[in-house]
Motif scaffolding. Sequence first.
Motif, PDB file in Angstrom:
ATOM      1  N   GLU A 157      49.470  34.064  36.949  1.00 57.32           N
ATOM      2  CA  GLU A 157      50.273  35.158  36.387  1.00 57.32           C
ATOM      3  C   GLU A 157      49.355  36.068  35.595  1.00 57.32           C
ATOM      4  O   GLU A 157      48.298  35.648  35.112  1.00 57.32           O
ATOM      5  N   ALA A 158      49.779  37.333  35.452  1.00 59.28           N
ATOM      6  CA  ALA A 158      48.894  38.350  34.870  1.00 59.28           C
ATOM      7  C   ALA A 158      48.368  37.959  33.484  1.00 59.28           C
ATOM      8  O   ALA A 158      47.233  38.271  33.137  1.00 59.28           O
ATOM      9  N   ALA A 159      49.161  37.252  32.693  1.00 61.83           N
ATOM     10  CA  ALA A 159      48.739  36.935  31.325  1.00 61.83           C
ATOM     11  C   ALA A 159      47.854  35.688  31.243  1.00 61.83           C
ATOM     12  O   ALA A 159      47.398  35.326  30.160  1.00 61.83           O
ATOM     13  N   ASP A 160      47.603  35.031  32.377  1.00 64.59           N
ATOM     14  CA  ASP A 160      46.836  33.778  32.362  1.00 64.59           C
ATOM     15  C   ASP A 160      45.365  34.005  32.029  1.00 64.59           C
ATOM     16  O   ASP A 160      44.773  35.004  32.436  1.00 64.59           O
ATOM     17  N   ARG A 161      44.800  33.033  31.307  1.00 61.43           N
ATOM     18  CA  ARG A 161      43.337  32.991  31.175  1.00 61.43           C
ATOM     19  C   ARG A 161      42.817  32.257  32.406  1.00 61.43           C
ATOM     20  O   ARG A 161      43.255  31.146  32.700  1.00 61.43           O
ATOM     21  N   VAL A 162      41.864  32.875  33.092  1.00 62.37           N
ATOM     22  CA  VAL A 162      41.398  32.307  34.362  1.00 62.37           C
ATOM     23  C   VAL A 162      39.890  32.081  34.305  1.00 62.37           C
ATOM     24  O   VAL A 162      39.142  32.905  33.769  1.00 62.37           O
ATOM     25  N   LEU A 163      39.473  30.952  34.869  1.00 64.08           N
ATOM     26  CA  LEU A 163      38.056  30.617  34.992  1.00 64.08           C
ATOM     27  C   LEU A 163      37.676  30.601  36.465  1.00 64.08           C
ATOM     28  O   LEU A 163      38.418  30.078  37.294  1.00 64.08           O
ATOM     29  N   VAL A 164      36.524  31.191  36.780  1.00 58.74           N
ATOM     30  CA  VAL A 164      35.976  31.117  38.133  1.00 58.74           C
ATOM     31  C   VAL A 164      34.596  30.479  38.017  1.00 58.74           C
ATOM     32  O   VAL A 164      33.724  31.017  37.329  1.00 58.74           O
ATOM     33  N   THR A 165      34.399  29.318  38.644  1.00 60.66           N
ATOM     34  CA  THR A 165      33.066  28.699  38.621  1.00 60.66           C
ATOM     35  C   THR A 165      32.371  29.019  39.937  1.00 60.66           C
ATOM     36  O   THR A 165      32.902  28.749  41.011  1.00 60.66           O
ATOM     37  N   GLY A 166      31.198  29.641  39.834  1.00 60.57           N
ATOM     38  CA  GLY A 166      30.460  30.079  41.014  1.00 60.57           C
ATOM     39  C   GLY A 166      30.677  31.556  41.251  1.00 60.57           C
ATOM     40  O   GLY A 166      31.755  31.982  41.662  1.00 60.57           O
ATOM     41  N   GLY A 167      29.654  32.361  40.960  1.00 58.77           N
ATOM     42  CA  GLY A 167      29.774  33.815  41.101  1.00 58.77           C
ATOM     43  C   GLY A 167      29.103  34.336  42.357  1.00 58.77           C
ATOM     44  O   GLY A 167      28.528  35.415  42.352  1.00 58.77           O
ATOM     45  N   GLY A 168      29.199  33.578  43.445  1.00 62.89           N
ATOM     46  CA  GLY A 168      28.686  34.064  44.735  1.00 62.89           C
ATOM     47  C   GLY A 168      29.728  34.972  45.387  1.00 62.89           C
ATOM     48  O   GLY A 168      30.695  35.385  44.739  1.00 62.89           O
ATOM     49  N   PRO A 169      29.535  35.275  46.675  1.00 58.98           N
ATOM     50  CA  PRO A 169      30.439  36.216  47.352  1.00 58.98           C
ATOM     51  C   PRO A 169      31.927  35.866  47.230  1.00 58.98           C
ATOM     52  O   PRO A 169      32.747  36.756  46.987  1.00 58.98           O
ATOM     53  N   VAL A 170      32.295  34.598  47.364  1.00 63.92           N
ATOM     54  CA  VAL A 170      33.726  34.245  47.287  1.00 63.92           C
ATOM     55  C   VAL A 170      34.240  34.337  45.851  1.00 63.92           C
ATOM     56  O   VAL A 170      35.320  34.877  45.593  1.00 63.92           O
ATOM     57  N   GLY A 171      33.451  33.832  44.899  1.00 62.11           N
ATOM     58  CA  GLY A 171      33.852  33.922  43.495  1.00 62.11           C
ATOM     59  C   GLY A 171      34.054  35.374  43.074  1.00 62.11           C
ATOM     60  O   GLY A 171      35.035  35.714  42.401  1.00 62.11           O
ATOM     61  N   LEU A 172      33.141  36.251  43.508  1.00 62.91           N
ATOM     62  CA  LEU A 172      33.254  37.678  43.168  1.00 62.91           C
ATOM     63  C   LEU A 172      34.521  38.282  43.766  1.00 62.91           C
ATOM     64  O   LEU A 172      35.228  39.056  43.110  1.00 62.91           O
ATOM     65  N   LEU A 173      34.826  37.930  45.002  1.00 63.94           N
ATOM     66  CA  LEU A 173      36.041  38.468  45.635  1.00 63.94           C
ATOM     67  C   LEU A 173      37.292  37.981  44.919  1.00 63.94           C
ATOM     68  O   LEU A 173      38.258  38.729  44.763  1.00 63.94           O
ATOM     69  N   ILE A 174      37.275  36.732  44.467  1.00 59.07           N
ATOM     70  CA  ILE A 174      38.438  36.219  43.736  1.00 59.07           C
ATOM     71  C   ILE A 174      38.591  36.975  42.419  1.00 59.07           C
ATOM     72  O   ILE A 174      39.704  37.352  42.043  1.00 59.07           O
ATOM     73  N   VAL A 175      37.477  37.245  41.736  1.00 59.57           N
ATOM     74  CA  VAL A 175      37.556  38.051  40.512  1.00 59.57           C
ATOM     75  C   VAL A 175      38.181  39.414  40.820  1.00 59.57           C
ATOM     76  O   VAL A 175      39.098  39.875  40.122  1.00 59.57           O
ATOM     77  N   ALA A 176      37.709  40.050  41.884  1.00 67.20           N
ATOM     78  CA  ALA A 176      38.215  41.391  42.228  1.00 67.20           C
ATOM     79  C   ALA A 176      39.703  41.352  42.570  1.00 67.20           C
ATOM     80  O   ALA A 176      40.468  42.224  42.156  1.00 67.20           O
ATOM     81  N   VAL A 177      40.119  40.312  43.314  1.00 64.91           N
ATOM     82  CA  VAL A 177      41.532  40.187  43.675  1.00 64.91           C
ATOM     83  C   VAL A 177      42.378  39.904  42.423  1.00 64.91           C
ATOM     84  O   VAL A 177      43.460  40.462  42.252  1.00 64.91           O
TER      85      VAL A 177
END
Length: 346
Positions: A157-177
């Motif tokens: 949900e928009a208000a969630d704090r989110v963690l992404v481990t691994g900033g390769g191509p897939v991690g970056l796309l998840i951040v963008a999405v």
Amino acid sequence: MPAAVYVGEGSILVEDVACPEPGPGEVLVEIAQCGICGSDLHMVLERFAKPGAVLGHEWSGIVASAPSGSGWAPGDRVVGNPSPGCGRCRPCRRGRPSVCLARAPVDYLDSRGAFCRYKAVAADGLIRIPDSLSTKVAALAEPTAIALHAVRIGGVEAADRVLVTGGGPVGLLIVAVLRAHGVSDVTVSEPSPVRRQRALDVGATRAVAPDALVEPPMGALVEEPFAVAFECSGRASAIETALGQLDNAGTLVVVGTGSEPPRVNQNRMIIFELEIVGAYNYNEDGFQPAVDLLASGTLPIEFLIEPDDVPLDGVMGAMERLARGEIPSKVMVRPGMSYESGLSYE
Ligand SMILES: [Zn+2]
Ligand SMILES: [Zn+2]
């Protein structure tokens, strides 16, 4: 036609292979671009691929020939589109057609991938690239569909704090999405400084080295826990760390494939009711939402795709550099680009 062929021993060579003969109802597509996926790295560098396999499943292309009445004509710009779920099996009935029991095998398992000049594709397995979207950016449709699916599985949900481990191509796309979905608090954990910077460029709020994520106290939460974590590195230690960062009723979505299994702290899972779920393939609506999102112009494409394409004989080198974390974002292979190995095909 030239193809980047897995020849065994963790190695790829450009070889001349037979051009596919389109079967009934199939369209011949000339591959324009094909992204290198993390799963391609595993298949090659960890030697899971069968010798003779041609990898590459993140492609866009131009129709070269099409049967009459197929709805396609030479020159049409297309990306592949996965077949929908059967709607009847247990996963489909539970709203998970991404793991439909009747789904067609994915490209990289049947080894007829797109690191080559031409590919035969079922006429009903294609979607048109809109005029506002370049053919190169359209090749990001498959990994974008993966990211959209992971985000849905995570129930963010928009208000969630989110963690992404691994900033390769897939991690970056998840951040963008996530950013495109209105999520504003996104932390990326990534050892490579180049990739941490790229994560910030793509819209992460914070980018930290993995050791900045402290071990949780026994039986208690970390100070600033996350509602959802996406594990995109494939490393066992990252899964273990991410699980320790979760809030009550937190969800860990596993997206990155890896060979070494993690050690899971079951007591934390119980007392905080944590959930670990894998995200495989795509939502039931296939690639169209990904194509629409890419065409909308809201994603920071210049930070998600490497500016320079590589020719077929550059695939191996690019894979090695990706595996070392030297390249932050998606590398596009352009099979029509001239290369130096000696096969001429223009
Ligand atoms: Zn992929
Ligand atoms: Zn099904």
